[in-house]
Design an enzyme around this catalytic site. Sequence first.
Site, short mmCIF file in Angstrom:
data_model
loop_
_atom_site.label_atom_id
_atom_site.label_comp_id
_atom_site.label_asym_id
_atom_site.label_seq_id
_atom_site.Cartn_x
_atom_site.Cartn_y
_atom_site.Cartn_z
N LYS A 1 0.80 -1.15 -0.14
CA LYS A 1 0.08 0.03 0.23
C LYS A 1 0.92 1.20 0.01
O LYS A 1 1.94 1.38 0.80
CB LYS A 1 -0.86 0.20 1.26
CG LYS A 1 -1.76 -0.97 1.69
CD LYS A 1 -2.59 -0.83 2.89
CE LYS A 1 -1.91 -0.89 4.19
NZ LYS A 1 -1.04 -2.24 4.55
N ASN B 1 -7.82 -6.70 -5.18
CA ASN B 1 -8.21 -5.15 -5.32
C ASN B 1 -9.49 -5.00 -5.52
O ASN B 1 -10.32 -4.01 -4.96
CB ASN B 1 -7.52 -4.42 -6.42
CG ASN B 1 -6.09 -4.06 -5.96
OD1 ASN B 1 -5.76 -4.41 -4.98
ND2 ASN B 1 -5.45 -3.46 -6.97
N CYS C 1 -4.32 2.43 -8.51
CA CYS C 1 -4.44 1.05 -8.50
C CYS C 1 -5.86 0.47 -8.65
O CYS C 1 -6.53 0.18 -9.71
CB CYS C 1 -3.85 0.10 -7.49
SG CYS C 1 -2.15 0.34 -7.58
N LYS D 1 -7.96 1.89 -11.96
CA LYS D 1 -7.39 1.22 -13.24
C LYS D 1 -7.78 -0.32 -13.26
O LYS D 1 -8.18 -0.85 -14.15
CB LYS D 1 -6.24 1.91 -13.57
CG LYS D 1 -5.28 0.94 -13.04
CD LYS D 1 -3.71 1.01 -13.59
CE LYS D 1 -2.53 0.64 -12.94
NZ LYS D 1 -2.71 -0.80 -12.57
N LYS E 1 -4.95 9.41 -0.51
CA LYS E 1 -4.88 8.96 0.87
C LYS E 1 -3.73 9.51 1.47
O LYS E 1 -2.88 10.04 1.17
CB LYS E 1 -5.01 7.49 0.91
CG LYS E 1 -3.67 6.72 0.60
CD LYS E 1 -3.78 5.34 0.80
CE LYS E 1 -2.52 4.64 0.42
NZ LYS E 1 -2.23 3.27 0.41
#
Length: 439
Positions: free
Chosen positions: A158, A215, A267, A270, A328
């Site tokens: 991450k 994901n 990530c 897409k 984030k």
Amino acid sequence: MKIAVVGTGYVGLVSGACFAEMGVDVTCVDIDQEKIEGLKKGGIPIYEPGLKSLVTRNYEAGRLHFTTDLPSVLNDMQMVFISVGTPSDDDGTADLSQVETVANTIADHMMVPLLVVTKSTVPVGTSFRVRDLVRKRLDERGLNDLTFDVASNPEFLKEGAAVNDFMSPDRVVVGVETEHAKELMTRLYRPFLLNNFRVIFMDILSSEMTKYASNAMLATRISFMNDIANLCERVGADVNMVRRGVGSDSRIGRSFLYPGCGYGGSCFPKDIRALIKTAEDFGYEMRVIKAVEEENDRQKEILFEKLNSHFDDAIKGKNVAVWGLSFKPETDDVREAPSLTLIHSLLSAGAAVRAYDPAAMEEARHYLGDSIYYANDIYDAADGADALIVPTEWKEFRLPNWSILSKIMNTRLVIDGRNIYNREELASHGFDYRGIGQK
Ligand SMILES: NC(=O)c1ccc[n+]([C@@H]2O[C@H](COP(=O)([O-])OP(=O)(O)OC[C@H]3O[C@@H](n4cnc5c(N)ncnc54)[C@H](O)[C@@H]3O)[C@@H](O)[C@H]2O)c1
């Protein structure tokens, strides 16, 4: 052990530095000359906690090298990791041109046995495409006997906690076709997992699929909770309570149940699009995943809608403070960040934006140019503002001085995209508070 990691971005640089930390001799390769020259001088091109000291230590120890010239180092390696970008094409397909360029370079210059490992997130079947492309070229070059293997090793780190995730992974997924590839990957990852060897070996197609499925699962949890949050608002429930009640069920668990203003980053968006597209290519419609994407697109508009409804559609001329630009906290990555959707809507509606982010201002400038004011700190951003909107929950935003803010802001309105504030506390300073999924 000698390896090359091609693509020195979030994944490649972190992987390369972490492998070097375990004693592997690593050469990080990138086509970006400026990036490579900067790295040789100790400049780290991305913001990632703990990365600078790791890179510096291993570079100075001579275990980590940087180059733009893959052919010159290729035949000194046992393995080459491909960790270049796989962005979305216009129709959502993963653009594999960077992967193919690297595969072509390998195919044209390889003279010794090699294991080529795909670490980029790639659609199911890509590692076989790389294998077939290289094999064909080797045969054309008369190198029919040269051993060449592929493996798939998707990355689950991450951003914001990348070094820690890589050094202590929950698990490592590896897809292989041969015992030789399995042995090399076992040797490489054993130091990371000495006490509990959590490498899950599988076939290559399943390994590639595992990354997308992971994901998609995480994105599903986010969109699911956003859907629940939006209903909570309408029925008068508080999603913070609902989340605690739901997450305490050990079958469900607490992580990735936080409602907010949508997921972004390089990530999830897409990869969701690529998964939908892969399914379409195989004549299958992924209905759940399509709904996840649709819900996320809607959620990214929610902060603007809350502001708009507060001001009865009269946003023109308002000054809006935006705290947080990265998708984030603890990263400078702004790709597909909810903050960008918000800011574009604000600017189109005629508002002026005063934004602050602890790490992502420079990156944001690539997307927003001079269309907004880049503030020096949170108070500078809030100065004279008619509303404060928080799309990203950086730690330094969590306990601001509300007394100061109540004096410098023009209108005491806070729209909290990550539910980090307490309504009662803000009310005691005279603020109107709008969170996500709360009355
Ligand atoms: N960023 C994440 O959190 C994350 C996590 C897991 C997996 N991934 C996946 O890993 C892959 C890389 O992601 P990233 O975020 O590190 O990308 P990035 O954009 O940060 O880095 C990619 C790098 O590859 C370089 N590059 C492009 N073409 C090249 C070539 N022909 N030769 C050498 N270098 C080349 C670029 O200059 C760039 O530095 C993607 O497939 C992504 O989906 C990313």
